[in-house]
Design a protein around this motif. Structure first.
Motif, PDB file in Angstrom:
ATOM      1  N   MET A 173       0.825  -1.206   0.000  1.00  0.00           N
ATOM      2  CA  MET A 173       0.000   0.000   0.000  1.00  0.00           C
ATOM      3  C   MET A 173       0.865   1.264   0.000  1.00  0.00           C
ATOM      4  SD  MET A 173      -3.338  -0.373  -0.048  1.00  0.00           S
ATOM      5  CE  MET A 173      -3.389  -1.772  -1.146  1.00  0.00           C
ATOM      6  N   SER A 202      -3.050   1.565  -8.710  1.00  0.00           N
ATOM      7  CA  SER A 202      -3.343   0.169  -9.040  1.00  0.00           C
ATOM      8  C   SER A 202      -2.080  -0.624  -8.701  1.00  0.00           C
ATOM      9  CB  SER A 202      -3.683   0.002 -10.530  1.00  0.00           C
ATOM     10  OG  SER A 202      -2.507   0.037 -11.307  1.00  0.00           O
ATOM     11  N   LYS A 223      -7.683  -2.576  -2.620  1.00  0.00           N
ATOM     12  CA  LYS A 223      -7.992  -1.150  -2.587  1.00  0.00           C
ATOM     13  C   LYS A 223      -7.013  -0.376  -3.470  1.00  0.00           C
ATOM     14  CE  LYS A 223     -11.474  -0.288   0.218  1.00  0.00           C
ATOM     15  NZ  LYS A 223     -12.691   0.362  -0.318  1.00  0.00           N
ATOM     16  N   CYS A 224      -7.537   0.583  -4.235  1.00  0.00           N
ATOM     17  CA  CYS A 224      -6.720   1.475  -5.053  1.00  0.00           C
ATOM     18  C   CYS A 224      -7.131   2.913  -4.742  1.00  0.00           C
ATOM     19  CB  CYS A 224      -6.921   1.181  -6.537  1.00  0.00           C
ATOM     20  SG  CYS A 224      -6.489  -0.507  -7.000  1.00  0.00           S
ATOM     21  N   PHE A 225      -6.252   3.855  -5.044  1.00  0.00           N
ATOM     22  CA  PHE A 225      -6.465   5.241  -4.624  1.00  0.00           C
ATOM     23  C   PHE A 225      -6.116   6.195  -5.760  1.00  0.00           C
ATOM     24  CE2 PHE A 225      -5.210   2.501  -1.188  1.00  0.00           C
ATOM     25  CZ  PHE A 225      -6.095   2.795  -0.162  1.00  0.00           C
ATOM     26  N   GLN A 235     -14.774   6.997  -6.602  1.00  0.00           N
ATOM     27  CA  GLN A 235     -14.468   7.284  -5.208  1.00  0.00           C
ATOM     28  C   GLN A 235     -12.959   7.471  -5.098  1.00  0.00           C
ATOM     29  OE1 GLN A 235     -16.461   6.942  -1.762  1.00  0.00           O
ATOM     30  NE2 GLN A 235     -17.557   8.093  -3.331  1.00  0.00           N
ATOM     31  N   GLU A 237     -11.074   6.158  -2.925  1.00  0.00           N
ATOM     32  CA  GLU A 237     -10.581   4.788  -2.732  1.00  0.00           C
ATOM     33  C   GLU A 237     -11.635   3.843  -3.281  1.00  0.00           C
ATOM     34  OE1 GLU A 237     -10.372   3.615   1.398  1.00  0.00           O
ATOM     35  OE2 GLU A 237     -11.465   5.403   1.988  1.00  0.00           O
ATOM     36  N   PHE A 238     -11.189   2.884  -4.051  1.00  0.00           N
ATOM     37  CA  PHE A 238     -12.117   1.963  -4.706  1.00  0.00           C
ATOM     38  C   PHE A 238     -11.476   0.580  -4.734  1.00  0.00           C
ATOM     39  CE2 PHE A 238      -9.373   3.959  -7.780  1.00  0.00           C
ATOM     40  CZ  PHE A 238      -9.001   2.955  -8.642  1.00  0.00           C
ATOM     41  N   THR A 239     -12.251  -0.408  -5.136  1.00  0.00           N
ATOM     42  CA  THR A 239     -11.770  -1.793  -5.076  1.00  0.00           C
ATOM     43  C   THR A 239     -11.681  -2.398  -6.464  1.00  0.00           C
ATOM     44  OG1 THR A 239     -12.827  -2.033  -2.915  1.00  0.00           O
ATOM     45  CG2 THR A 239     -12.151  -4.052  -4.036  1.00  0.00           C
ATOM     46  N   GLN A 240     -10.547  -3.008  -6.747  1.00  0.00           N
ATOM     47  CA  GLN A 240     -10.327  -3.706  -8.015  1.00  0.00           C
ATOM     48  C   GLN A 240     -10.257  -5.211  -7.807  1.00  0.00           C
ATOM     49  OE1 GLN A 240      -7.675  -0.636 -10.784  1.00  0.00           O
ATOM     50  NE2 GLN A 240      -6.823  -2.587 -10.189  1.00  0.00           N
ATOM     51  N   ASP A 542     -16.692  -2.171  -7.369  1.00  0.00           N
ATOM     52  CA  ASP A 542     -17.787  -1.292  -6.944  1.00  0.00           C
ATOM     53  C   ASP A 542     -18.768  -1.061  -8.098  1.00  0.00           C
ATOM     54  OD1 ASP A 542     -16.273  -0.706  -4.429  1.00  0.00           O
ATOM     55  OD2 ASP A 542     -14.953   0.313  -5.834  1.00  0.00           O
ATOM     56  N   ILE A 558     -20.914   0.544  -1.255  1.00  0.00           N
ATOM     57  CA  ILE A 558     -19.696   0.644  -0.452  1.00  0.00           C
ATOM     58  C   ILE A 558     -20.125   0.946   0.974  1.00  0.00           C
ATOM     59  CG2 ILE A 558     -17.566   1.954  -0.079  1.00  0.00           C
ATOM     60  CD1 ILE A 558     -17.543   2.569  -3.074  1.00  0.00           C
TER      61      ILE A 558
END
Length: 593
Positions: A173, A202, A223-225, A235, A237-240, A542, A558
């Motif tokens: 992270m 990513s 989680k990616c930012f 968002q 922060e989102f999820t891949q 998401d 979320i």
């Protein structure tokens, strides 16, 4: 007064009780949804995440439990022991409506103040208030259903990938800032003064390094930012769902992912997805739909008029073609009567928000052609335009003339906007397609240079490599996006695995050799020691859950999302940091913009 669990142990969830449980003694625990006092009887709807069930407190069954029940109010947390009975007045609106539980024992675990929002699905409270009291908002059955759907989809994904030889590997992270398209979220280092980590946009570089390491098949739900402007499907922060494979080409990646998608739809929605999923090249997608993520649930496809109008008397059209621009339009087949002049004016205003200078229109009526531009065309020219759109009585043709990018952008969004206005989009009609053969580069007018359409590690098609240095705008990428109902739910590519080719790519992007080494040296170094051909894809979990649950915003799927300005009304993040912490990090804050 709050009570402890004691010897009371839950035996069942509220929402699973049915007629086969009649005469069983059960222990239930949850929140009080509603209380009704009928004098000698008190009825309570008890709720947990599985649903709700009616509890009956009868003095003749237990006077002690009845006395306690008199004190209960909404959202109290309680435990109940009792016998399941057949319900006299059946409620067909809930799954437990055939039965009720006659309570013999009651424990009040926690009292509750009147909540600031109703715990009901149809509560129309503002989103900001919902997010401020998100822990209450998440008690709503609809929200809990969304999160359980998300959990199950993630589990199906993990199971499928595990069964197909993929290994889940966590990547850091705290990593190095690299130019990947959006702004990085930066984290200052206390022990390395003046230096910063970046939160990953990513795991791109790390998953490529895992291929160099011989892991062969990797995945991660991660989680990616990205520090970018927000909208309904974004968002900070989102999820891949992140996937990478070695020794593969485009067909291999698409094939296994089609089977994953097929399994998702079958197990989550009981919908059969036939394979292979339709593929459409990027240029065709733009030409027909004005978008690289086309919604193909309806028509209104773009048609090119350049050859028809290049010598016409309407200078707006002919001059546009002669200057290298485009004249294209869409036919709103059969819906001409749905749009008055005022309505068409609103469509023109909409098109202008995407750069169009105007919107020409032609209505085909019983009385003939109705159009403010008809006077500029001969009958033959007008007939050719109508023929290009296969026009008939009741059709409305809308045309934009400008440079290609504006025409595509305006008409691509306009066709979707009109479909929404006409209410012809069915959320339960799922249309999937792959968009392939993207350009490797796109020109950034602000920076005055070419930038990567996807990212700098995307492989060009072999036959286009020689164009990298001479005509980069013609180079096609081994890149692909998966699109669902006009929304990109995933994208990926075959990666560059050759150091020399990667250096050429960096050069085409304007990086000097020194800059490339500074930014990506560790990747280039790794490539020296044997790198397999590899490629992969990343899905926006998401977005995928949003679409499959029929929601319009990823904030609905979320647990604790941020608002449009990337803040949390509940935790009040981001917040001011204590001066001592700033000193430890050797940071001074300036509030000047």
């Amino acid at each position: 007064m709050a009570e402890a669990l004691g010897n009371m142990k839950r035996t069942h969830m509220c929402g699973i009780l049915r007629t086969n449980h009649i005469e069983s003694e059960v222990v239930l625990m949850g929140w009080v949804q509603k209380r009704r006092d009928l004098g000698g009887l008190i009825f309570i709807d008890l709720r947990d995440r599985s649903g709700l069930v009616q509890i009956v407190f009868d003095k003749d069954v237990s006077e002690e439990a009845f006395m306690k029940a008199e004190k209960i109010r909404g959202e109290y947390v309680i435990g109940v022991k009792g016998i399941v009975r057949m319900r006299e007045s059946i409620n067909k609106n809930i799954p437990t409506g055939d039965i009720e539980v006659f309570a013999s024992e009651l424990k009040i675990f926690s009292e509750a103040q009147t909540p600031p929002i109703y715990i009901e699905d149809d509560d129309e409270v503002s989103e900001n208030l919902r997010l401020k009291y998100r822990y209450l908002d998440l008690r709503k059955p609809r929200m809990q259903k969304n999160l359980m759907f998300r959990h199950k989809l993630a589990k199906i994904t993990r199971d499928f990938l595990d069964e197909n030889g993929f290994v889940e590997v966590e990547t850091p992270m705290l990593t190095k800032p690299t130019p990947e398209g959006a702004r990085d979220y930066l984290v200052p280092s206390r022990v390395n003064i003046g230096k910063f980590y970046a939160l990953p946009q990513s795991p791109q570089l790390f998953k490529q390094l895992l291929m160099v390491s011989g892991m062969d098949r990797y995945f991660q739900i991660v989680k990616c930012f990205r520090d970018e402007d927000l909208r309904a499907d974004r968002q900070p922060e989102f999820t891949q769902i992140d996937i990478e494979m070695s020794f593969v080409d485009v067909d291999d990646v698409l094939s296994i992912n089609e089977r994953l998608i097929q399994k998702m739809f079958k197990e989550m929605l009981n919908i059969e997805i036939s394979l292979p999923i339709q593929r459409i090249p990027y240029r065709e997608a733009m030409g027909r739909y004005g978008s690289d993520k086309p919604d193909v649930r309806f028509g209104f496809e773009l048609k090119c008029l350049n050859d028809v109008v290049e010598n016409c008397g309407f200078k707006v059209f002919s001059d546009t073609v002669k200057s290298g621009g485009d004249v294209r339009g869409i036919n709103i087949n059969g819906y001409a009567d749905s749009f008055s002049r005022k309505g068409i004016g609103k469509l023109e205003d909409f098109a202008k928000t995407y750069g169009a200078k105007g919107l020409a229109w032609i209505k085909i009526t019983d009385a003939g052609v109705n159009s403010p531009i008809a006077k500029f065309f001969t009958d033959e020219e007008m007939n050719k335009i109508i023929e290009r759109f296969e026009g008939k009585i009741g059709d409305l043709i809308l045309i934009v003339a400008d440079k290609s990018s504006v025409v595509y952008d305006a008409l691509g969004h306009l066709r979707v906007e009109i479909a929404k206005k006409l209410d012809i989009l069915d959320k339960n009609d799922y249309k999937l397609l792959w968009v392939t053969d993207f350009p490797l580069f796109e020109y950034d007018e602000e920076e005055g240079r070419y930038v990567a359409k996807h990212h700098p590690f995307t492989s060009p098609r072999e036959e286009d490599v020689e164009l990298l240095e001479t005509e980069p705008h013609k180079v096609r990428a081994k890149a692909y996006d998966i699109v669902l109902n006009g929304v990109e739910i995933g994208g990926g590519s075959i990666r560059i695995h050759n150091s020399d080719l990667q250096q050429k790519m960096f050069k085409a992007l304007g990086f000097t050799e020194e800059e490339a080494i500074e930014k990506f040296g560790f990747l280039l170094e790794a490539f020296k020691y044997g790198t397999p051909p590899h490629g992969g894809i990343a899905y926006g979990l998401d977005r995928l859950v949003m679409l499959l649950t029929g929601n319009d915003s990823i904030r609905e799927v979320i647990a604790f999302p941020k608002t449009q300005n990337a803040s949390s009304p509940m935790t009040e993040a981001p917040s001011i940091v204590d001066e001592k912490q700033l000193q430890e990090l050797h940071i001074q804050v300036s509030l000047e913009k």
